[in-house]
Structures are given as structure tokens and as C-alpha cells.
Design an enzyme around this catalytic site. Structure first.
Site, short mmCIF file in Angstrom:
data_model
loop_
_atom_site.label_atom_id
_atom_site.label_comp_id
_atom_site.label_asym_id
_atom_site.label_seq_id
_atom_site.Cartn_x
_atom_site.Cartn_y
_atom_site.Cartn_z
N ASP A 140 5.79 -15.48 -3.95
CA ASP A 140 6.44 -14.32 -3.32
C ASP A 140 5.55 -13.87 -2.17
O ASP A 140 4.38 -14.24 -2.09
CB ASP A 140 6.65 -13.18 -4.33
CG ASP A 140 5.35 -12.68 -4.94
OD1 ASP A 140 4.51 -13.53 -5.34
OD2 ASP A 140 5.15 -11.45 -5.02
N ASP A 171 -0.95 -16.72 2.04
CA ASP A 171 -0.86 -15.90 0.82
C ASP A 171 0.54 -16.06 0.22
O ASP A 171 1.40 -15.26 0.47
CB ASP A 171 -1.16 -14.44 1.19
CG ASP A 171 -1.19 -13.50 0.01
OD1 ASP A 171 -1.11 -13.98 -1.12
OD2 ASP A 171 -1.29 -12.27 0.24
N GLU A 205 3.69 -11.45 -7.70
CA GLU A 205 2.28 -11.09 -7.55
C GLU A 205 2.09 -9.93 -6.60
O GLU A 205 1.29 -9.02 -6.86
CB GLU A 205 1.48 -12.30 -7.05
CG GLU A 205 -0.04 -12.11 -7.12
CD GLU A 205 -0.68 -11.50 -5.88
OE1 GLU A 205 -1.86 -11.15 -5.94
OE2 GLU A 205 0.02 -11.33 -4.84
N GLU A 206 2.83 -9.95 -5.51
CA GLU A 206 2.62 -8.94 -4.48
C GLU A 206 3.02 -7.54 -4.92
O GLU A 206 2.70 -6.56 -4.26
CB GLU A 206 3.35 -9.31 -3.19
CG GLU A 206 2.88 -10.61 -2.54
CD GLU A 206 1.46 -10.54 -1.96
OE1 GLU A 206 0.80 -9.51 -2.11
OE2 GLU A 206 1.02 -11.53 -1.36
N THR A 368 14.49 15.25 15.69
CA THR A 368 13.87 16.51 15.28
C THR A 368 14.42 16.95 13.93
O THR A 368 15.31 17.78 13.84
CB THR A 368 14.12 17.60 16.35
OG1 THR A 368 15.50 17.57 16.69
CG2 THR A 368 13.27 17.38 17.58
N ARG A 381 -8.23 1.08 -4.93
CA ARG A 381 -8.77 -0.19 -5.44
C ARG A 381 -9.75 0.10 -6.56
O ARG A 381 -10.56 1.03 -6.47
CB ARG A 381 -9.45 -0.97 -4.31
CG ARG A 381 -8.49 -1.42 -3.21
CD ARG A 381 -7.61 -2.59 -3.61
NE ARG A 381 -6.53 -2.77 -2.65
CZ ARG A 381 -5.65 -3.77 -2.69
NH1 ARG A 381 -5.70 -4.68 -3.63
NH2 ARG A 381 -4.69 -3.86 -1.80
N HIS A 483 -0.80 -10.20 4.73
CA HIS A 483 -0.01 -8.96 4.70
C HIS A 483 0.20 -8.37 6.09
O HIS A 483 0.78 -7.31 6.23
CB HIS A 483 -0.67 -7.86 3.81
CG HIS A 483 -0.77 -8.25 2.38
ND1 HIS A 483 -0.96 -7.32 1.37
CD2 HIS A 483 -0.69 -9.44 1.76
CE1 HIS A 483 -1.02 -7.95 0.21
NE2 HIS A 483 -0.86 -9.25 0.43
C1 LIG Z 1 -6.68 -11.22 -0.88
C2 LIG Z 1 -5.79 -10.94 -2.08
C3 LIG Z 1 -6.58 -11.18 -3.34
C4 LIG Z 1 -4.57 -11.82 -2.00
C5 LIG Z 1 -3.49 -11.47 -3.01
N1 LIG Z 1 -2.41 -12.38 -2.94
C6 LIG Z 1 -2.92 -10.12 -2.74
O1 LIG Z 1 -2.49 -9.83 -1.64
N2 LIG Z 1 -2.86 -9.27 -3.74
C7 LIG Z 1 -2.29 -7.97 -3.64
C8 LIG Z 1 -3.24 -6.97 -3.07
O2 LIG Z 1 -2.76 -5.92 -2.60
O3 LIG Z 1 -4.47 -7.17 -3.06
#
Ligand SMILES: CC(C)C[C@H](N)C(=O)NCC(=O)O
Length: 516
Positions: A140, A171, A205-206, A368, A381, A483
Site C-alpha cells: 500500500d 516505500d 502498513e501506511e 471567507t 513518534r 511520503h
Molecule cells: C521510513 C519508514 C519506516 C517507512 C514506512 N513504510 C512508513 O512510512 N511507515 C509509516 C510511518 O509513518 O513511519
């Protein structure tokens, strides 16, 4: 040396001892020469196969990139289903035992449900005398539109000066294909795979790998029972030097919704009388992180494991060109000016990123309007020893307390939609020694040992549920633009990466049994 090659060695030695009563040290060098010729011959053949099939590999990537398998856009779900079918069919044609595993449905924010893309599992070989590796990847992609500022159509793979531009090229479609082509090369040359190979390829995954945790748990004692090692190639190098990755950050992704009037309003007619949802939202977002990067949510910084002297030394020893990094991303100032601080904040400390506001006016022009309902998307993170469940509570409580102080009549709703934990490996594990040997063979240099600031949500689940060791072996370049606009995979990394995987399967087969 693979098991097959190992047998050859024994055979050569026995033969020499049997036929020559007088074997002495003078004979040994020639035996070693023969042995190394056997290795070189097989590797050389495989490399030649890869070199002569590289146009096909590029075409395969073109076909995959053309499928808009965006997992975050519900309207693209049919494309995602098709993508999984394409992967399954490719592996079936190679003779793998393939399954498309139904992992259920996804609940959307509006309460509706949508079928999740099936997970492709495949198996090549079941020799009990060989190790079994499980290769994980995803097909994906993140959203991409030409209007975002791409120089080329994101879904039409375009080769410019040896770089293959397209959404998902790096990716993670090219790395998944490179693994498939590595297995295919062994098959094409009738060379026994040195290890049994399993694949787990997913399509979510994304957006947090929805449904995959449950599938891994459900198949722990079946599909995963004979897996010795897990290999993931879903990240990138730090520089032009190949790398092995031993850690990823996790991610807690939040929606913060502020709702006010029952519909959008004219800002001239109603502005000044209404307490605007957008003003509230911007106000609370501004309390998440200071301009100097300090996270302001109580409890978050306190949970982070302190940086050890050993880690500090490792970061100190890594080659990282700050000027080059600034040029790559087009900025003239970074949050920190020294290498260790930068690497630590990239890999080892949490950060807050604000990604967007749904419901806000963002088209060109000057509408507006006072939006009635706006939803901010931001993420934090995660690093050791943060716990997503705790972070969810800390963020929710904090934003509500900040919002309460505003005395706004609007309504705030905070939801955590992804809660992925960080992952960390032991770099002393033989998997990493095998990785170094494979990199040395293909690139004739030692790899960097690095961490990754991004998240592979399933890595930690694999580790916790199966108890198996994981290595991340990236082949993406440091400047692939994941991304982002103009994502690419260089031909060089794609093709040499395929050779790396071929070499790595061989290296893994030589890990001493006691090391599992
Ligand atoms: C560089 C990441 C580990 C690549 C991974 N496919 C990804 O994009 N994960 C989602 C994220 O937001 O880190």
C-alpha cells in the site's frame, strides 16, 4: 557458505584425502581455491542473472506503481484489493504455496465498515534442515497527486537519469519486488534456495497495519511456527553507504475534532460573534510542542529512556553530513546543530508533528468562511520506554484541560487512531553479522548500523508474538522522498539491492544452529 556449498566442501576434502595419501599443506591452498571458485561461480551466475533481467524488474515495478494502492483513501480500496491479488498471482506463478488471508473489516470514523485488503502469505521450500526466513513487506502507499507538486505522474513510473520516480517505488514496492526477484533468480538457475522462504505482504502498513496483529497472533502456531528469522526491508540508508537498521520509532496518531455551529458561516456576517472552532483548534495545537522542539504534554518526556554513553558513542561514530542533509530537504537551519543531537532526535527521542486539518479551507483562492467543524491530525513518534496506551491518556487529558481553560462552548473530541510501539534489535545477533557479510560481498564496504525515525507498526508485534529475531535490511536511498513529492528508487539501489538479498539468503544459511 550455504548448506549446499558446505556439502561440496566436504566432498572435495574427502575426495582429496581418499585419493591422495600424501596430502600436505601444499595441497590445501588449491583445495581452497577450488572451493572459493565454487562460491564465486554460483554468486556470479546469480548476479549475471540479475543484471540481464533488470529491464524486466523495472517493468514489474512499473506495473505495480501503476496501481493506486492508497490505503488511506477508502475510494481506492478496490485498487488495493487488486494490488494484493497481483502480488498473490506473482508468487503463485513462481510455485509458492500462496494464501490470501482474510483479516476482516475496518471501522471508519463515521461508523461504516470496509473490508480490509487480504494479507498475502507464501511459502517456498519446507526443508527441515534449513532455516526458514519470513520476509515482511507492504504494497500500500501514501496518497499522491500530480497537483501536490510532482514533476511526473506519480502512478506512471518514470526513469530520469537512473532514478525511477513513482509513488510507492521505494516505500515499499521495489524492495518487495527485489525480494521476490532474489528468490526467482535462485529458481531460474536451478540453485537450491539456501533457506526456506516465507512472505507476509500486507496492504495497510501506511495506516497502522490494521488487522495484521490479530492475523499474526492467530497464525503464531501455524504459519509462523517454523520461522526462524524475520527480515524487513521497508526503510532507507542514512547516506550513500548501505545500512542495517536495528531500531524504529513507534507512532501514536491522533485526531482532535472541534465542533461549533451547525454549518459553515460567512466570516463577514458572523465573524466577531461566534467562538470559532478553528481558533480553538489552533490554540490547543499550539500547546503540544514549543518552538524549540520541547514536547509540552506532561509525562511524555519523563518516560523516555535516557541516552546511554554507548549509544552516544555509536552516534558519534556514524558518518552524517549535516550540510548535505540540509541541502537534501531544502532548509538552512535545523533544530540542532550537532550530529549526535540530530541523530538522537531523529531516531531516539519522541517528536510531535502536525499533519493537517480536515474541514479547513485549503484550496487556492480566498474563501471567507468560518468552518463549523475542524479535525486536526497529529502524531507523536514513540521511543523506549513510552507506552501508547499511556500516551493516549496523557494527550487526551492534557488537550481537554487546555481546552477547558479556553471556556469555549465548542465541543472537543480526541481520538487515537494508531498506537504503534517502537522496535529495537540486538546488533550483536548473528543476523546482523550475516547482514554485514552480505553488504561486504555486494558493495565491498561495511554497512552503517542505524536506527530509523519512521515506524513499521508490525515490527514489534512480530517480535513479541513470535519471539523471533528481526533484522531490517534497507535498500532505499537516503534521498528517496518517502511520503513526499517525487518519491523515487534508484535503479542502482533496486538492482544491487536484489543482489544483496540473494547474498543475504546465503549468509543466513550459514548461521550456526546454536545462534537461533
Ligand atoms: C521510513 C519508514 C519506516 C517507512 C514506512 N513504510 C512508513 O512510512 N511507515 C509509516 C510511518 O509513518 O513511519
Amino acid at each position: 557458505m550455504s548448506r549446499q556449498q558446505h556439502r561440496t566442501t566436504v566432498y572435495l576434502s574427502e575426495k582429496t584425502v581418499t585419493h591422495s595419501e600424501k596430502m600436505d599443506l601444499l595441497v590445501l591452498p588449491s583445495i581452497l581455491l577450488i572451493i572459493s571458485t565454487v562460491h564465486a561461480f554460483q554468486y556470479t551466475e546469480l548476479v549475471q542473472h540479475v543484471n540481464s533481467h533488470q529491464e524486466e524488474y523495472v517493468e514489474a515495478l512499473r506495473d505495480w506503481v501503476a496501481i493506486e494502492s492508497d490505503s488511506s483513501n477508502v475510494l481506492k480500496r478496490p485498487d488495493l484489493h487488486r494490488m494484493m491479488e497481483v502480488v498473490a498471482q506473482k508468487l503463485r506463478l513462481m510455485g509458492g504455496a500462496v494464501e490470501l488471508v482474510d483479516i476482516g473489516e475496518q471501522e471508519l470514523p463515521d461508523g461504516q465498515t470496509l473490508a480490509l485488503p487480504k494479507v498475502v502469505t507464501a511459502k517456498f521450500g519446507s526443508d527441515p534442515n534449513k532455516y526458514t526466513v519470513c520476509i515482511y513487506g507492504h504494497v500500500d502507499v501514501q496518497p499522491a497527486k500530480l497537483e501536490d507538486g510532482w514533476a511526473t505522474d506519480p502512478y506512471n513510473l518514470t526513469d530520469i537519469n537512473g532514478n525511477l520516480y513513482g509513488r510507492g517505488a521505494s516505500d515499499n514496492k521495489a524492495p518487495v519486488l527485489a525480494w521476490i526477484h532474489a528468490v526467482e533468480a535462485y529458481q531460474a538457475l536451478n540453485i537450491d534456495l539456501p533457506v526456506n522462504v516465507k512472505f507476509v505482504i500486507e496492504g495497510m502498513e501506511e495506516t497502522g497495519s490494521n488487522g495484521l496483529d490479530a492475523m499474526i497472533l492467530a497464525q503464531r502456531d501455524t504459519f509462523f511456527t517454523d520461522v526462524d528469522y524475520i527480515i524487513i526491508s521497508d526503510c532507507g540508508w542514512l547516506s550513500r553507504r548501505p545500512a542495517l537498521t536495528y531500531g524504529t520509532r513507534g507512532n501514536c496518531y491522533f485526531y482532535a475534532e472541534v465542533e461549533g455551529p451547525k454549518q459553515d458561516l460567512h466570516s463577514g456576517v458572523y465573524g466577531g460573534t461566534v467562538i470559532e472552532p478553528m481558533t480553538d483548534l489552533i490554540g490547543i495545537l499550539d500547546t503540544l510542542i514549543s518552538p524549540s522542539g520541547k514536547i509540552l504534554v506532561p509525562g511524555i518526556r519523563e518516560a523516555v529512556a535516557p541516552l546511554s554513553d554507548e549509544e552516544w558513542k555509536m552516534y558519534q561514530d556514524i558518518q552524517f553530513d549535516i550540510e548535505n542533509y540540509k541541502t537534501k530537504i531544502g532548509v538552512n537551519q535545523l533544530m540542532y546543530s550537532n550530529k549526535v543531537d540530530l541523530l538522537a532526535h531523529m531516531w531516539r527521542y519522541p517528536t510531535v508533528s502536525i499533519h493537517g486539518i480536515e474541514g479547513a479551507f485549503s484550496d487556492p483562492g480566498t474563501k471567507t468562511v468560518i468552518p463549523a467543524k475542524v479535525t486536526a491530525k497529529f502524531s507523536i513518534r514513540q521511543v523506549p520506554n513510552m507506552d501508547p496506551a499511556m500516551v493516549k491518556k496523557q494527550v487526551t487529558d492534557y488537550l481537554h484541560s487546555v481546552f477547558t481553560k479556553r471556556k469555549s462552548p465548542n465541543k472537543l473530541k480526541v481520538t487515537m487512531v494508531i498506537g504503534a510501539k517502537p522496535w529495537l534489535a540486538d546488533t550483536q545477533h548473528p543476523l546482523y553479522e550475516a547482514g554485514k557479510a552480505a553488504v561486504k560481498r555486494v558493495f565491498d564496504m561495511d554497512p552503517d548500523l542505524i536506527r530509523e525515525g519512521g515506524t513499521i507498526p508490525i515490527a514489534r508485534t512480530f517480535q513479541d508474538v513470535t519471539g523471533k529475531s528481526i533484522i531490517m535490511m534497507p535498500i532505499g536511498g537516503f534521498d528517496d522522498g518517502l511520503h513526499s513529492q517525487n518519491e523515487k528508487m534508484s535503479r542502482y539501489n533496486y538492482i544491487e539491492g536484489t543482489k544483496l538479498f540473494i547474498a543475504y539468503l546465503n549468509e543466513v544459511s550459514q548461521i550456526k544452529k546454536t545462534s537461533v
